[in-house]
Design a protein around this motif. Structure first.
Motif, mmCIF file in Angstrom:
data_model
loop_
_atom_site.group_PDB
_atom_site.id
_atom_site.type_symbol
_atom_site.label_atom_id
_atom_site.label_comp_id
_atom_site.label_asym_id
_atom_site.label_seq_id
_atom_site.Cartn_x
_atom_site.Cartn_y
_atom_site.Cartn_z
ATOM 1 N N ILE A 20 87.100 77.213 -13.838
ATOM 2 C CA ILE A 20 87.827 77.704 -12.677
ATOM 3 C C ILE A 20 87.578 79.192 -12.491
ATOM 4 C CG2 ILE A 20 90.137 78.119 -11.751
ATOM 5 C CD1 ILE A 20 91.010 75.491 -12.878
ATOM 6 N N SER A 21 87.604 79.972 -13.576
ATOM 7 C CA SER A 21 87.386 81.410 -13.438
ATOM 8 C C SER A 21 85.976 81.706 -12.951
ATOM 9 C CB SER A 21 87.644 82.112 -14.775
ATOM 10 O OG SER A 21 86.713 81.693 -15.750
ATOM 11 N N LEU A 22 85.001 80.967 -13.433
ATOM 12 C CA LEU A 22 83.632 81.166 -12.958
ATOM 13 C C LEU A 22 83.513 80.793 -11.484
ATOM 14 C CD1 LEU A 22 81.561 79.788 -15.987
ATOM 15 C CD2 LEU A 22 81.834 82.170 -15.295
ATOM 16 N N THR A 23 84.175 79.716 -11.081
ATOM 17 C CA THR A 23 84.142 79.305 -9.684
ATOM 18 C C THR A 23 84.817 80.342 -8.802
ATOM 19 O OG1 THR A 23 84.218 76.987 -10.364
ATOM 20 C CG2 THR A 23 84.753 77.467 -8.080
ATOM 21 N N GLU A 24 85.917 80.895 -9.267
ATOM 22 C CA GLU A 24 86.615 81.921 -8.495
ATOM 23 C C GLU A 24 85.763 83.175 -8.361
ATOM 24 O OE1 GLU A 24 90.795 84.478 -8.509
ATOM 25 O OE2 GLU A 24 90.596 82.627 -9.666
ATOM 26 N N GLN A 25 85.081 83.553 -9.429
ATOM 27 C CA GLN A 25 84.194 84.713 -9.349
ATOM 28 C C GLN A 25 83.075 84.472 -8.339
ATOM 29 O OE1 GLN A 25 82.805 85.523 -13.295
ATOM 30 N NE2 GLN A 25 84.868 85.835 -14.139
ATOM 31 N N LYS A 26 82.552 83.267 -8.345
ATOM 32 C CA LYS A 26 81.487 82.922 -7.403
ATOM 33 C C LYS A 26 82.007 82.974 -5.971
ATOM 34 C CE LYS A 26 78.291 79.160 -6.270
ATOM 35 N NZ LYS A 26 77.843 77.794 -6.640
ATOM 36 N N LEU A 27 83.245 82.461 -5.748
ATOM 37 C CA LEU A 27 83.829 82.466 -4.411
ATOM 38 C C LEU A 27 84.098 83.889 -3.940
ATOM 39 C CD1 LEU A 27 85.006 80.998 -1.977
ATOM 40 C CD2 LEU A 27 87.156 80.748 -3.246
ATOM 41 N N ARG A 28 84.642 84.717 -4.822
ATOM 42 C CA ARG A 28 84.899 86.113 -4.448
ATOM 43 C C ARG A 28 83.598 86.838 -4.110
ATOM 44 N NH1 ARG A 28 89.978 88.106 -5.357
ATOM 45 N NH2 ARG A 28 91.397 86.802 -6.584
ATOM 46 N N ALA A 29 82.553 86.546 -4.870
ATOM 47 C CA ALA A 29 81.265 87.176 -4.584
ATOM 48 C C ALA A 29 80.727 86.740 -3.225
ATOM 49 C CB ALA A 29 80.265 86.828 -5.685
ATOM 50 N N MET A 30 80.916 85.453 -2.886
ATOM 51 C CA MET A 30 80.446 84.960 -1.594
ATOM 52 C C MET A 30 81.215 85.609 -0.453
ATOM 53 S SD MET A 30 80.401 81.037 -0.114
ATOM 54 C CE MET A 30 82.198 80.973 0.025
ATOM 55 N N LEU A 31 82.545 85.767 -0.603
ATOM 56 C CA LEU A 31 83.375 86.316 0.462
ATOM 57 C C LEU A 31 83.196 87.821 0.634
ATOM 58 C CD1 LEU A 31 86.698 84.329 -0.079
ATOM 59 C CD2 LEU A 31 84.804 83.830 1.470
ATOM 60 N N SER A 32 82.669 88.476 -0.374
ATOM 61 C CA SER A 32 82.409 89.912 -0.260
ATOM 62 C C SER A 32 80.951 90.214 0.061
ATOM 63 C CB SER A 32 82.800 90.619 -1.570
ATOM 64 O OG SER A 32 82.045 90.100 -2.659
ATOM 65 N N SER A 33 80.148 89.172 0.196
ATOM 66 C CA SER A 33 78.730 89.363 0.471
ATOM 67 C C SER A 33 78.514 89.742 1.932
ATOM 68 C CB SER A 33 77.963 88.077 0.139
ATOM 69 O OG SER A 33 76.621 88.169 0.573
ATOM 70 N N SER A 34 77.469 90.486 2.180
ATOM 71 C CA SER A 34 77.107 90.861 3.553
ATOM 72 C C SER A 34 75.982 89.995 4.103
ATOM 73 C CB SER A 34 76.674 92.332 3.592
ATOM 74 O OG SER A 34 75.561 92.549 2.718
ATOM 75 N N SER A 35 75.665 88.923 3.401
ATOM 76 C CA SER A 35 74.590 88.033 3.834
ATOM 77 C C SER A 35 75.160 86.888 4.670
ATOM 78 C CB SER A 35 73.836 87.480 2.623
ATOM 79 O OG SER A 35 74.685 86.663 1.840
ATOM 80 N N SER A 36 74.274 86.034 5.143
ATOM 81 C CA SER A 36 74.672 84.929 6.011
ATOM 82 C C SER A 36 75.432 83.829 5.278
ATOM 83 C CB SER A 36 73.429 84.326 6.683
ATOM 84 O OG SER A 36 72.509 83.860 5.706
ATOM 85 N N VAL A 37 75.483 83.892 3.944
ATOM 86 C CA VAL A 37 76.206 82.858 3.199
ATOM 87 C C VAL A 37 77.708 83.080 3.271
ATOM 88 C CG1 VAL A 37 74.288 82.529 1.609
ATOM 89 C CG2 VAL A 37 76.087 84.160 1.032
ATOM 90 N N ASN A 38 78.141 84.226 3.758
ATOM 91 C CA ASN A 38 79.567 84.540 3.836
ATOM 92 C C ASN A 38 80.152 83.948 5.124
ATOM 93 O OD1 ASN A 38 82.117 85.600 3.825
ATOM 94 N ND2 ASN A 38 81.481 87.719 3.522
ATOM 95 N N PRO A 39 80.999 82.917 5.042
ATOM 96 C CA PRO A 39 81.549 82.314 6.268
ATOM 97 C C PRO A 39 82.493 83.241 7.013
ATOM 98 C CG PRO A 39 82.592 81.370 4.316
ATOM 99 C CD PRO A 39 81.461 82.228 3.829
ATOM 100 N N LEU A 40 83.106 84.206 6.328
ATOM 101 C CA LEU A 40 84.022 85.115 6.997
ATOM 102 C C LEU A 40 83.292 86.004 8.002
ATOM 103 C CD1 LEU A 40 86.380 86.228 4.082
ATOM 104 C CD2 LEU A 40 86.708 84.423 5.766
ATOM 105 N N LEU A 41 82.044 86.352 7.701
ATOM 106 C CA LEU A 41 81.266 87.150 8.651
ATOM 107 C C LEU A 41 81.023 86.375 9.940
ATOM 108 C CD1 LEU A 41 78.588 88.840 6.330
ATOM 109 C CD2 LEU A 41 80.703 89.820 7.240
ATOM 110 N N LYS A 42 80.712 85.082 9.804
ATOM 111 C CA LYS A 42 80.503 84.248 10.985
ATOM 112 C C LYS A 42 81.793 84.113 11.787
ATOM 113 C CE LYS A 42 76.173 83.068 10.162
ATOM 114 N NZ LYS A 42 75.062 83.389 11.077
ATOM 115 N N LEU A 43 82.907 83.903 11.088
ATOM 116 C CA LEU A 43 84.188 83.775 11.770
ATOM 117 C C LEU A 43 84.537 85.053 12.535
ATOM 118 C CD1 LEU A 43 86.279 81.970 8.994
ATOM 119 C CD2 LEU A 43 85.561 80.994 11.175
ATOM 120 N N ARG A 44 84.376 86.204 11.875
ATOM 121 C CA ARG A 44 84.712 87.476 12.518
ATOM 122 C C ARG A 44 83.793 87.758 13.702
ATOM 123 N NH1 ARG A 44 83.181 92.486 10.588
ATOM 124 N NH2 ARG A 44 82.917 91.648 8.488
ATOM 125 N N LYS A 45 82.509 87.468 13.555
ATOM 126 C CA LYS A 45 81.564 87.698 14.643
ATOM 127 C C LYS A 45 81.914 86.858 15.863
ATOM 128 C CE LYS A 45 76.635 87.288 15.759
ATOM 129 N NZ LYS A 45 75.287 86.896 15.247
#
Length: 211
Positions: A20-45
């Protein structure tokens, strides 16, 4: 004493990372990424773009009210109704942007934080769909009120073609209801394309985090 020292050293050792901790770290890294893999960037755009279109439409309707509709009371009421609808839609889109910014903050309890905000975001999407249906219904009612006298004359029982007129009005009602439902379905599909698929991606990540 040796046993006490051993227990103390064992307790001081760093815990092994869990799944779970590894998965959470992976999720946090994805949500803080500036690449196209970050769904929050698509939502905000997409939300920012939609809000810009709402502001432009509001300005055009204001221009229409001042110049083209100033000599027609019925057109002025119609423009005012559209501007009220655009204000509500703009408020909903702005609230969605606020929810996205809250997601980007990454609270300590990432699972519950994202889960609650996804629920709020989907609720705002449903409200937007309902606003569209209500607006179209009000537009139809406005047209009926403006043409109320003509419609009564058209449906006057003394008319020789009264049966045909009644059938045409009934067909028109069915067609209008079909158009309203089609507009609702298209709007819902568009929301799924702009936002829903990225929310689905986040929910899939949360399910993995919760396992």
């Amino acid at each position: 004493m040796e046993l006490d020292d051993f227990c103390r050293r064992w307790q001081e050792q760093p815990a092994e990372p869990t799944h779970i901790s590894l998965t959470e770290q992976k999720l946090r890294a994805m949500l803080s990424s500036s690449s196209s893999v970050n769904p929050l960037l698509k939502l905000r755009k997409n939300a920012s773009r939609e809000l810009n279109w709402v502001v432009i439409a509001f300005g055009l309707n204001g221009f229409n009210a001042l110049y083209f509709a100033r000599n027609s009371a019925s057109l002025q009421w119609f423009v005012v109704m559209l501007m009220a609808m655009l204000s509500v839609v703009g408020g909903l889109v702005y609230q969605r942007l606020r929810v996205i910014r809250e997601m980007e903050q990454q609270q300590d309890n990432l699972y519950e934080s994202l889960k609650n905000r996804i629920v709020r975001f989907r609720h705002l999407m449903r409200l937007h769909d309902y606003v569209g249906v209500v607006t179209l219904t009000l537009v139809v009612l406005t047209v009926l009120l403006v043409r109320y006298t003509d419609l009564l004359n058209y449906l006057r029982p003394s008319s020789p073609d009264w049966g045909l007129h009644l059938a045409l009005v009934a067909a028109g009602v069915v067609a209008v209801l079909g158009l309203i439902y089609a507009a609702y379905a298209v709007g819902k599909a568009e929301h799924q394309r702009r936002y829903g698929r990225y929310l689905d991606q986040l929910e899939a990540a949360l399910r993995e985090l919760g396992e």
